[in-house]
Enzyme design. Structure first.
Site, PDB file in Angstrom:
ATOM      1  N   CYS A  45       0.920  -1.114   0.126  1.00 47.83           N
ATOM      2  CA  CYS A  45       0.053  -0.020   0.198  1.00 47.83           C
ATOM      3  C   CYS A  45       0.804   1.201  -0.008  1.00 47.83           C
ATOM      4  O   CYS A  45       0.717   2.065  -0.895  1.00 47.83           O
ATOM      5  CB  CYS A  45      -0.740  -0.043   1.159  1.00 47.83           C
ATOM      6  N   HIS A  46       1.728   1.114   0.772  1.00 52.55           N
ATOM      7  CA  HIS A  46       2.671   2.673   0.953  1.00 52.55           C
ATOM      8  C   HIS A  46       4.158   2.404   1.052  1.00 52.55           C
ATOM      9  O   HIS A  46       4.947   3.371   1.027  1.00 52.55           O
ATOM     10  CB  HIS A  46       2.295   3.158   2.446  1.00 52.55           C
ATOM     11  N   GLY A  47       4.634   1.293   0.668  1.00 52.41           N
ATOM     12  CA  GLY A  47       5.898   0.993   0.466  1.00 52.41           C
ATOM     13  C   GLY A  47       7.029   0.557   1.533  1.00 52.41           C
ATOM     14  O   GLY A  47       8.183   0.797   1.418  1.00 52.41           O
ATOM     15  N   PRO A  74       7.350   4.393   5.020  1.00 48.79           N
ATOM     16  CA  PRO A  74       6.861   5.259   6.123  1.00 48.79           C
ATOM     17  C   PRO A  74       6.583   4.504   7.293  1.00 48.79           C
ATOM     18  O   PRO A  74       6.385   5.282   8.285  1.00 48.79           O
ATOM     19  CB  PRO A  74       5.776   5.952   5.487  1.00 48.79           C
TER      20      PRO A  74
END
Length: 189
Positions: free
Chosen positions: A145-147, A160
């Site tokens: 989703c956000h790496g 993150p």
């Protein structure tokens, strides 16, 4: 005299009937009070789903192969159980703490004497997504989703995500049995 005998016989029978009615009424009241109190008392006990959700979970480690990740659920949360390969153990011990977002030595991520086993919660510490195993640049997990990327022992290496994958309470009952939800012989709170 016949009248007196009949009167005594009737009085004895009356006393017996009265005693029976007294005992029957008392027994009926006791059963009724128990029937009324039982649901109240039973409502104070946790339901079966709650007991099952908090109970320790035993995992059989014998069928898990080197490098394999097994997903289990404890208290409704995803848990990753990963059997590290010798190469992963060597590589993870060699990573300098300065390269980590949330520095944690290898020894803090596994139990002593069971270096080949990682047991961690299976949700990214950024927003709770489920990272995909054996992916990313660090041989661990990558959040689609956000790496965020984690290494093979769940240490965050690229954000993150701010912190490492957390470790649930667990203990080894034997070399082939893992108990999630207990630590040091005590059930988790």
């Amino acid at each position: 005299m016949a009248d007196t005998t009949a009167t005594l016989a009737t009085a004895g029978t009356e006393g017996t009937k009265r005693d029976f009615l007294f005992l029957a009424t008392g027994a009926g009241l006791a059963v009724g009070a128990g029937a009324v109190a039982w649901p109240f008392v039973a409502s104070m006990a946790p339901d079966a789903a709650t007991v099952a959700a908090g109970a320790p979970l035993e995992v059989d480690l014998s069928p898990i192969q080197d490098g394999q990740i097994v997903n289990v659920f404890w208290r409704g949360k995803l848990i990753f159980v990963r059997k590290l390969t010798e190469k992963e153990i060597t590589d993870m011990k060699a990573v300098p703490l300065s390269q980590m977002i949330d520095p944690a030595p290898f020894a803090d991520r596994v139990k002593t004497g069971h270096d080949q086993w990682l047991v961690t919660y299976g949700n990214c510490t950024h927003l709770g997504c489920v990272p995909i195993g054996h992916s990313g640049n660090f041989e661990g997990w990558a959040c689609p989703c956000h790496g965020s990327q984690f290494d093979a022992v769940g240490r965050v290496r690229r954000g993150p995500a701010p912190t490492n994958l957390p470790l649930p309470p667990y203990t080894f009952a034997s070399d082939t049995k893992l108990t999630i939800g207990e630590e040091g012989g005590k059930a988790a709170a």
